[in-house]
Design an enzyme around this catalytic site. Sequence first.
Site, mmCIF file in Angstrom:
data_model
loop_
_atom_site.group_PDB
_atom_site.id
_atom_site.type_symbol
_atom_site.label_atom_id
_atom_site.label_comp_id
_atom_site.label_asym_id
_atom_site.label_seq_id
_atom_site.Cartn_x
_atom_site.Cartn_y
_atom_site.Cartn_z
ATOM 1 N N HIS A 1 2.697 69.226 -87.448
ATOM 2 C CA HIS A 1 2.877 69.799 -87.038
ATOM 3 C C HIS A 1 3.872 70.053 -86.041
ATOM 4 O O HIS A 1 4.127 69.048 -85.090
ATOM 5 C CB HIS A 1 1.595 70.781 -86.495
ATOM 6 C CG HIS A 1 1.398 71.617 -85.812
ATOM 7 N ND1 HIS A 1 1.192 71.848 -84.650
ATOM 8 C CD2 HIS A 1 1.404 72.885 -86.506
ATOM 9 C CE1 HIS A 1 1.101 73.018 -84.163
ATOM 10 N NE2 HIS A 1 1.396 73.804 -85.389
ATOM 11 N N HIS B 1 9.391 76.970 -81.656
ATOM 12 C CA HIS B 1 8.159 77.892 -81.847
ATOM 13 C C HIS B 1 7.966 79.345 -80.692
ATOM 14 O O HIS B 1 7.769 80.661 -81.114
ATOM 15 C CB HIS B 1 6.965 77.589 -81.590
ATOM 16 C CG HIS B 1 6.077 77.422 -81.542
ATOM 17 N ND1 HIS B 1 4.646 78.160 -80.434
ATOM 18 C CD2 HIS B 1 4.469 78.591 -82.163
ATOM 19 C CE1 HIS B 1 3.964 78.564 -80.853
ATOM 20 N NE2 HIS B 1 3.123 78.571 -82.200
#
Length: 252
Positions: A6, A47
């Site tokens: 991730h 992100h």
Amino acid sequence: MQIIAHRGASGLAPENTLKAIRLALTLGAPAIEIDVQQADGELWVFHDRRLERCTDGHGVLTRQSADYLRGLDAGEGEPIPTLWQVMAAIAGRCELHIELKGSDTAEGVAMLTRRAERDLGFTPAHWLVSSFHHLELARFGRLRPDVRLGALIAHRPLALSPQTQALAPWSLNCDLDFVDQALVHEIHDRGLKILVYTVDDVGDARLLAKWGVDGIFTNHPEQMLKETQMGQNGPDRENKGSQGIKKPEIGR
């Protein structure tokens, strides 16, 4: 159950940086997940909407110039990488899962995936493109109908929306907090895969594997890959992993 790093090996290096990507490769991760946003005509691997948490910069990423973004420290001296830089670092050595963050990303990602297939050793099977923004994901799907799509959802679906069904996704990518065995069976009965985010507790991973989850996104691929290598089916492991899902410390 596939182990997906991730934002790279983000438990060991700054998330979404080349350092985290290269470390995930060194660990042997079969897949790496990153986030992509568009600013000043470039696709950046980042992100958050704002820059403050992960860099020494300020403001909304999509409103900044490329020169400003190139000069930021994203942790441990690492810059914010571009999507092409990440693709070049991986060079077809594992799957790359790309999350489209916001608008104006589908066309650029479609173009770069084709370029990477031509120049970097990727094939269409290396990609899984996902998004919470299902309209943007649909745009990408029209441009690259040969690439798998992952529909990101943040709550338990009572039924798939017409928009989600129209995507014909390969997977539903679901929040750990609402996943249970019944949901896994329901998604599989629809002919879809289920990928779960974000799983950093080994006990949770064991339970998800027992339920038949197809893949997990984890900030700690080093731990989950070790667990996979050791095997997950011993009776002691099963008992330890059957106490229910723990809430992750780091969200998606």
